[in-house]
Design an enzyme around this catalytic site. Structure first.
Site, PDB file in Angstrom:
ATOM      1  N   CYS A 240       0.662  -1.424   0.089  1.00 11.55           N
ATOM      2  CA  CYS A 240      -0.150  -0.525  -0.406  1.00 11.55           C
ATOM      3  C   CYS A 240       1.121   1.187   0.070  1.00 11.55           C
ATOM      4  O   CYS A 240       0.769   2.056   0.727  1.00 11.55           O
ATOM      5  CB  CYS A 240      -1.285  -0.201   1.171  1.00 11.55           C
ATOM      6  SG  CYS A 240      -2.145  -1.849   0.805  1.00 11.55           S
ATOM      7  N   TYR A 284      -1.495   4.642   0.892  1.00 11.62           N
ATOM      8  CA  TYR A 284      -2.456   4.791   0.006  1.00 11.62           C
ATOM      9  C   TYR A 284      -2.346   6.827  -1.020  1.00 11.62           C
ATOM     10  O   TYR A 284      -2.967   7.019  -1.496  1.00 11.62           O
ATOM     11  CB  TYR A 284      -3.933   4.661   0.577  1.00 11.62           C
ATOM     12  CG  TYR A 284      -4.044   3.024   0.746  1.00 11.62           C
ATOM     13  CD1 TYR A 284      -3.604   1.874   0.987  1.00 11.62           C
ATOM     14  CD2 TYR A 284      -5.868   3.606   1.042  1.00 11.62           C
ATOM     15  CE1 TYR A 284      -4.264   1.256   0.529  1.00 11.62           C
ATOM     16  CE2 TYR A 284      -6.605   1.765   1.219  1.00 11.62           C
ATOM     17  CZ  TYR A 284      -5.504   1.236   0.836  1.00 11.62           C
ATOM     18  OH  TYR A 284      -6.098  -0.233   1.156  1.00 11.62           O
ATOM     19  N   TRP A 302      -4.192   5.934   5.167  1.00 11.29           N
ATOM     20  CA  TRP A 302      -4.240   4.926   5.430  1.00 11.29           C
ATOM     21  C   TRP A 302      -3.561   4.252   7.104  1.00 11.29           C
ATOM     22  O   TRP A 302      -3.619   3.290   7.685  1.00 11.29           O
ATOM     23  CB  TRP A 302      -3.959   3.565   4.420  1.00 11.29           C
ATOM     24  CG  TRP A 302      -4.058   2.198   4.199  1.00 11.29           C
ATOM     25  CD1 TRP A 302      -5.635   1.614   4.687  1.00 11.29           C
ATOM     26  CD2 TRP A 302      -3.340   1.177   4.493  1.00 11.29           C
ATOM     27  NE1 TRP A 302      -5.599   0.616   4.891  1.00 11.29           N
ATOM     28  CE2 TRP A 302      -3.851   0.026   4.761  1.00 11.29           C
ATOM     29  CE3 TRP A 302      -2.002   1.515   4.838  1.00 11.29           C
ATOM     30  CZ2 TRP A 302      -2.927  -1.066   5.055  1.00 11.29           C
ATOM     31  CZ3 TRP A 302      -1.215   0.213   4.558  1.00 11.29           C
ATOM     32  CH2 TRP A 302      -1.921  -0.939   5.166  1.00 11.29           C
ATOM     33  N   TYR A 502      -9.885  -5.141  -6.424  1.00 12.93           N
ATOM     34  CA  TYR A 502      -9.132  -4.685  -5.336  1.00 12.93           C
ATOM     35  C   TYR A 502      -7.488  -5.218  -5.433  1.00 12.93           C
ATOM     36  O   TYR A 502      -7.114  -6.389  -5.605  1.00 12.93           O
ATOM     37  CB  TYR A 502      -9.855  -4.844  -3.942  1.00 12.93           C
ATOM     38  CG  TYR A 502      -9.323  -4.010  -2.905  1.00 12.93           C
ATOM     39  CD1 TYR A 502      -8.984  -2.443  -2.602  1.00 12.93           C
ATOM     40  CD2 TYR A 502      -8.998  -4.609  -1.983  1.00 12.93           C
ATOM     41  CE1 TYR A 502      -8.284  -1.596  -1.708  1.00 12.93           C
ATOM     42  CE2 TYR A 502      -8.197  -3.993  -0.229  1.00 12.93           C
ATOM     43  CZ  TYR A 502      -8.358  -2.414  -0.448  1.00 12.93           C
ATOM     44  OH  TYR A 502      -7.394  -2.293   0.514  1.00 12.93           O
ATOM     45  N   HIS A 503      -6.766  -4.222  -5.465  1.00 15.08           N
ATOM     46  CA  HIS A 503      -4.760  -4.149  -5.008  1.00 15.08           C
ATOM     47  C   HIS A 503      -4.237  -5.341  -6.848  1.00 15.08           C
ATOM     48  O   HIS A 503      -3.484  -5.769  -6.850  1.00 15.08           O
ATOM     49  CB  HIS A 503      -4.431  -5.528  -3.865  1.00 15.08           C
ATOM     50  CG  HIS A 503      -4.858  -4.984  -3.291  1.00 15.08           C
ATOM     51  ND1 HIS A 503      -4.924  -6.178  -1.456  1.00 15.08           N
ATOM     52  CD2 HIS A 503      -4.618  -3.894  -2.357  1.00 15.08           C
ATOM     53  CE1 HIS A 503      -5.148  -5.097  -0.621  1.00 15.08           C
ATOM     54  NE2 HIS A 503      -5.195  -3.775  -0.958  1.00 15.08           N
ATOM     55  N   HIS A 588      -2.975  -0.349  -6.356  1.00 17.57           N
ATOM     56  CA  HIS A 588      -4.536   0.478  -6.527  1.00 17.57           C
ATOM     57  C   HIS A 588      -5.107   1.468  -7.224  1.00 17.57           C
ATOM     58  O   HIS A 588      -5.396   2.588  -6.949  1.00 17.57           O
ATOM     59  CB  HIS A 588      -4.308   1.301  -5.336  1.00 17.57           C
ATOM     60  CG  HIS A 588      -3.804   0.152  -3.568  1.00 17.57           C
ATOM     61  ND1 HIS A 588      -2.366   0.010  -3.658  1.00 17.57           N
ATOM     62  CD2 HIS A 588      -4.279  -0.351  -2.779  1.00 17.57           C
ATOM     63  CE1 HIS A 588      -2.570  -0.968  -2.157  1.00 17.57           C
ATOM     64  NE2 HIS A 588      -4.159  -1.261  -2.029  1.00 17.57           N
TER      65      HIS A 588
END
Length: 646
Positions: A240, A284, A302, A502-503, A588
């Site tokens: 992240c 993030y 985040w 997601y990811h 992301h």
């Protein structure tokens, strides 16, 4: 569970895949250990406590090893599961491998390759549906390097009831690439390899904060090999993070699970080096390479605490960070229901002229940031009637004219409907109000998707889901869409085999294909996707479906140039245009590196001259792919060009 059945509604495609009934099947292998209970049929007996093992005595049979399933009739196959031995002994776990299909047992087509993780967990390899009677698993290496043997407890084949051959005029998704990690972040290196990483564990991010470890791997398209490396030397769990490619083309990774850290990857030495910690801890956040080679970052609540994640900038000259109090994060916050924790995430940042940064989203309010001195901020207007669009995309498909495509996203980070909105944002001089034009929407609402600008200026939008929920594939969109800037419209193309949400990430490769991978990283969940697929766009095929002949760049006059410089290009045959596309990175749904610069050549026979834009805010410093395109729009394989700032 080592058997599976799934029905997933995936926007225009209903994927129904199930474990195929193995009654009556037979299996052949190149080797098994006689005098033991390790014959080939054990992979079909439904008993996870038994296993097939290749010969180890009196002498071991060398790798590679093959195991071939004869299903006795043709099925519409779209996946294989391999369960390693479950007796606590890892000997024979399959590492590097191929999965191949055949209708006659003689001619084989590879549908998957790569490297499995060396553990006892179930390995699942999906691929684009194809018809076959025979399925062959080729073990090329033993996962732990313990010896020349191969073993398996169970092998199953997944299939679906229906099959339609994908038309090449909508592009083709190639063989699945298996990885020993779930790659949540990736970058294409100037040498054409793809660097990927997960977190402190290969399949899980939980508990990694402060671990100082990142599980990485490199995929080499030239050889098809995947190599894994656990990185501890920078003491940085890079899950992240903020991510940019610097002026030398090096991945520049900030924050995340270890929220203050900076790690830089050197492709030349295949090594990681630690940089100075950021002034503000972040996760993030987004970052952007600037026109002078510095790197700007902002946001990131985040991790490292919530709120007040104002801008700062890294200087390569001093290898240090400086706070920019004049670059507040507040103007770019979304109105997320979870507050600062989500409101400053994943900014859509573009390095631009005179060291400026344009922020196109995800907030509906757009902003300019100035990075000289102590910094400054100025509003750039609203993105039309588009709402906040968290986990949407913004792509600079024509940097010369300041054109940015924005697509999708949702008002909140999760648990609300995404939009199918599309806008064209046009920027000019720093500090001026951006122009926004609404265009026809995408066919599918999306968040957690990824978008890639291609050499011809079209943009491929891949994956996403209509109702974003982290670690869920429930509302995934399998059908990508292709944006055409000439018509400001979208066309649906052939579906991908794996949900990319997601990811996940997607990036342009130097051969003008697109690699799309990742998703998940949630441990024992059902939505881990330790794999990728490569998309060959329609411009690589003739109307009859055969591969198009591609122009070839024989040579270039220079591979490192300053802005405003001329490059002379020798071609093997006539072409009509060129483009520069900056190497990309992704995590992301954010890729602040990619942008396209269209180039108009002057020709003298098969020698062409193009001029790099004179403004380093348009042609950012760093590594770029130079493509030539013929009159039919077929691109060459790229030559790598390094552009230096003025």
């Amino acid at each position: 569970m080592w058997g599976a059945f799934a029905t997933i509604l995936l926007a225009s495609v209903t994927l129904v895949t199930s474990q195929t009934d193995r009654t009556g099947w037979t299996v052949t292998v190149d080797s098994f250990q006689t005098g033991t209970d390790n014959e080939a049929a054990k992979v079909l007996d439904g008993n996870t406590g038994t296993l097939w093992h290749t010969q180890w005595m009196p002498t071991a049979v060398p790798l590679p090893h093959t195991i071939t399933l004869d299903m006795k009739k043709t099925y519409n196959v779209n996946g294989l599961t391999y369960l390693p031995r479950q007796d606590g002994n890892a000997n024979g776990n399959i590492g590097q491998h191929l999965i191949q299909l055949s209708s006659d047992g003689t001619s084989w087509t590879t549908v998957a390759s790569g490297t499995y993780l060396d553990d006892s967990s179930l390995k699942s390899t999906p691929w684009t549906t194809a018809q076959a009677r025979y399925v062959r698993l080729v073990a090329q290496t033993e996962a732990g390097g313990r010896g020349p043997w191969t073993s398996a407890a169970e092998i199953n084949v997944l299939s679906t009831a229906t099959y339609t051959k994908p038309p090449t005029n909508l592009g083709i998704w190639g063989a699945t690439l298996d990885f020993p990690i779930v790659p949540a972040a990736a970058a294409v290196l100037p040498n054409g390899k793809v660097l990927m990483w997960s977190s402190w564990k290969p399949l899980d991010f939980n508990g990694g904060g402060g671990s100082g470890t990142t599980d990485t791997c490199i995929y080499d398209p030239a050889t098809g090999t995947v190599s894994r490396k656990i990185v501890t030397e920078t003491q940085h769990d890079m899950f992240c993070p903020g991510l940019s490619l610097d002026a030398s083309g090096r991945p520049f990774v900030t924050g995340g699970n270890d929220a203050a850290k900076l790690s830089i990857y050197d492709p030349n030495g295949n090594s990681w080096v630690a940089g100075p910690n950021m002034k503000i801890q972040r996760g993030y956040q987004s970052s952007a390479t600037l026109s002078d080679g510095r790197i700007f970052t902002i946001g990131g609540s985040w991790s490292g605490g919530e709120g007040n994640k104002n801008g700062e900038v890294w200087s390569p000259a001093s290898n240090s960070w400086s706070l920019l109090p004049g670059c507040p994060v507040a103007p770019m916050l979304t109105a997320d229901t979870r507050g600062a924790y989500r409101a400053d995430n994943h900014g859509w940042l573009f390095g631009w002229k005179s060291g400026s940064v344009f922020q196109a989203g995800p907030s509906k309010a757009m902003n300019w940031y100035t990075t000289t001195g102590t910094g400054a901020q100025k509003a750039a207007g609203l993105r039309g009637t588009d709402p906040d669009a968290m986990n949407g995309n913004a792509i600079m498909y024509d940097a010369v004219n300041g054109k940015i495509l924005t697509v999708g996203g949702a008002p909140n980070y999760q648990d609300n409907p995404a939009t199918s909105n599309a806008r064209i944002v046009t920027i000019g001089a720093p500090g001026t109000t951006a122009s926004v034009a609404a265009i026809g929407n995408m066919a599918n609402a999306r968040a957690f998707h990824n978008s890639v600008v291609m050499p011809d200026g079209k943009v491929l939008v891949v994956g996403g889901e209509s109702y974003p929920v982290p670690f869920s594939d429930a509302t995934s969109t399998l059908v990508p869409e292709l944006f055409n800037p000439a018509t400001s419209s979208f066309t649906s193309v052939n579906p991908i085999a794996v949900p990319r949400v997601y990811h996940s990430w997607a990036l342009l490769l130097p051969d003008a294909t697109v690699i799309s991978g990742g998703g998940g990283l949630c441990g024992a969940c059902q939505t881990n996707h330790p794999n990728a697929q490569i998309y060959s766009p329609a411009y690589l095929f003739k109307a009859d479906g055969t591969k198009a002949s591609r122009p070839v760049i024989n040579s270039v006059s220079a591979t490192s140039v300053a802005v405003g410089a001329k490059i002379t290009i020798s071609m093997n045959r006539a072409v009509t245009r060129f483009s520069l596309v900056r190497y990309g990175s992704g995590t992301h749904s954010v890729n602040t590196d990619q942008r396209r610069v269209p180039l108009t050549p002057t020709a003298s026979g098969l020698s062409y001259t193009v001029t790099v834009p004179s403004d380093s805010g348009v042609a950012l410093p760093g590594a770029w792919m130079l493509f030539a395109l013929d009159s039919a729009g077929v691109p060459s394989v790229a030559k790598t060009i390094f552009i230096k700032s003025s």
